[in-house]
Scaffold this motif. Structure first.
Motif, mmCIF file in Angstrom:
data_model
loop_
_atom_site.group_PDB
_atom_site.id
_atom_site.type_symbol
_atom_site.label_atom_id
_atom_site.label_comp_id
_atom_site.label_asym_id
_atom_site.label_seq_id
_atom_site.Cartn_x
_atom_site.Cartn_y
_atom_site.Cartn_z
ATOM 1 N N LEU A 214 74.986 -28.048 69.947
ATOM 2 C CA LEU A 214 75.895 -28.569 70.970
ATOM 3 C C LEU A 214 75.390 -28.204 72.362
ATOM 4 O O LEU A 214 75.532 -28.977 73.311
ATOM 5 N N GLU A 215 74.793 -27.035 72.480
ATOM 6 C CA GLU A 215 74.164 -26.627 73.740
ATOM 7 C C GLU A 215 73.015 -25.679 73.448
ATOM 8 O O GLU A 215 72.951 -25.073 72.373
ATOM 9 N N ILE A 216 72.114 -25.557 74.396
ATOM 10 C CA ILE A 216 70.950 -24.673 74.241
ATOM 11 C C ILE A 216 71.397 -23.226 74.349
ATOM 12 O O ILE A 216 72.205 -22.871 75.210
ATOM 13 N N GLU A 217 70.886 -22.389 73.464
ATOM 14 C CA GLU A 217 71.266 -20.981 73.469
ATOM 15 C C GLU A 217 70.834 -20.284 74.757
ATOM 16 O O GLU A 217 69.881 -20.708 75.437
ATOM 17 N N ASN A 218 71.526 -19.237 75.105
ATOM 18 C CA ASN A 218 71.186 -18.433 76.275
ATOM 19 C C ASN A 218 70.006 -17.520 75.961
ATOM 20 O O ASN A 218 69.684 -17.259 74.803
ATOM 21 N N GLY A 219 69.364 -17.017 77.020
ATOM 22 C CA GLY A 219 68.330 -16.008 76.856
ATOM 23 C C GLY A 219 66.922 -16.533 76.675
ATOM 24 O O GLY A 219 65.998 -15.750 76.430
ATOM 25 N N LEU A 220 66.728 -17.849 76.803
ATOM 26 C CA LEU A 220 65.374 -18.395 76.679
ATOM 27 C C LEU A 220 64.603 -18.204 77.965
ATOM 28 O O LEU A 220 65.184 -18.141 79.057
ATOM 29 N N ASP B 278 63.145 -22.939 77.727
ATOM 30 C CA ASP B 278 64.278 -23.760 78.139
ATOM 31 C C ASP B 278 63.818 -25.174 78.494
ATOM 32 O O ASP B 278 64.460 -26.164 78.124
ATOM 33 N N PHE B 279 62.678 -25.263 79.187
ATOM 34 C CA PHE B 279 62.142 -26.566 79.580
ATOM 35 C C PHE B 279 61.842 -27.422 78.349
ATOM 36 O O PHE B 279 62.257 -28.590 78.277
ATOM 37 N N PHE B 280 61.130 -26.846 77.390
ATOM 38 C CA PHE B 280 60.744 -27.650 76.221
ATOM 39 C C PHE B 280 61.939 -27.944 75.308
ATOM 40 O O PHE B 280 61.966 -28.982 74.633
ATOM 41 N N ALA B 281 62.922 -27.054 75.295
ATOM 42 C CA ALA B 281 64.147 -27.354 74.547
ATOM 43 C C ALA B 281 64.847 -28.562 75.173
ATOM 44 O O ALA B 281 65.298 -29.465 74.458
ATOM 45 N N MET B 282 64.924 -28.599 76.498
ATOM 46 C CA MET B 282 65.527 -29.737 77.194
ATOM 47 C C MET B 282 64.701 -30.996 76.979
ATOM 48 O O MET B 282 65.240 -32.088 76.736
#
Length: 252
Positions: A123-129, A134-138
């Protein structure tokens, strides 16, 4: 650097385990390759390095590797109905079972690949990346959703709009949030939850790519609208189209 051709060769070898004549398997194979193509296009627009482009294509190719096992076990793709998180299943296959080694990917990329694939369907990207994680997850979430609209518009599923939208689903949609699957109470809610993927795209270039592909319009055109629900469906379409236009026109 990742040798994408080696990754592709091993991926094709992996697919030999499954019946590519099965319409649902074929759909996921097609989705994987379409996402790689989108990774190529978006990589260029975001001016990624050659190393980053190979990471992006690898993520596109492998992100749904868990779907094939999920379907083989359950003959269904829904994480909710099967109670199988296909992102987590992919990570287990690649990293817990160590099949990542089959793709001859250097270990320095393991954590980045694991985090991107694990987060692609949440549902959302986890915190702490880290910033790069974070860029590649997005990035992966964007290209996956752009093609999901195409996939939904060409799939064997029957998308319908026949009951009133549930209160919580309508609230999420009109507030421009993803729909939590626990709020989905009927088939209309499920269809609206798919349209709401629009709200979880990060890069302006991704919105531009979504408009260029016409994938959202393809999906909207395949939805079977019950008599008497036309006005509400028009409101949904207008909200989605307006949001897409505003995100494209918004200054960076």
């Amino acid at each position: 650097m990742i040798d994408y051709e080696k990754v592709l060769k091993e991926f094709k070898k992996y697919l030999e385990k499954f019946d590519s004549k099965d319409e649902m398997i074929a759909m996921k194979i097609s989705h994987s390759y379409h996402v790689v193509n989108l990774a190529n296009i978006l990589s260029k627009r975001l001016e990624l390095t050659e190393e980053e482009k190979n990471v992006a294509k690898t993520l596109g190719l492998l992100h749904d590797i868990g779907r094939f096992v999920q379907y083989e076990k359950e003959k269904f793709y829904s994480d909710v109905k099967t109670k199988i998180d296909h992102g987590a299943l992919a990570v287990d296959y690649l990293f817990k079972e160590k099949h990542i080694k089959d793709f001859e990917i250097p270990e320095k990329y393991y954590w980045l690949i694991e985090k991107s694939i694990f987060n692609h369907n949440k549902l959302e990207i986890e915190n702490g990346l880290s910033e790069k994680e974070d860029f590649f997850a997005m990035f992966l979430r964007d290209i996956d959703k752009i093609d999901i609209f195409r996939q939904q518009g060409t799939s064997v599923e029957n998308w319908v709009f026949k009951e009133p939208i549930s209160k919580e689903v309508a609230k999420s949609f009109y507030e421009h949030h993803l729909v939590h699957m626990t709020d989905v109470a009927n088939n209309t809610d499920y269809t609206v939850s798919q349209i709401a993927y629009l709200y979880d795209i990060y890069f302006k270039e991704s919105y531009e790519l979504l408009e260029e592909t016409d994938n959202l319009e393809l999906f909207l055109s395949t939805i079977d609208v019950e008599k008497g629900m036309e006005q509400e469906f028009e409101k949904i379409k207008k909200e989605a189209r307006t949001y897409l236009k505003e995100r494209i026109e918004k200054e960076c």
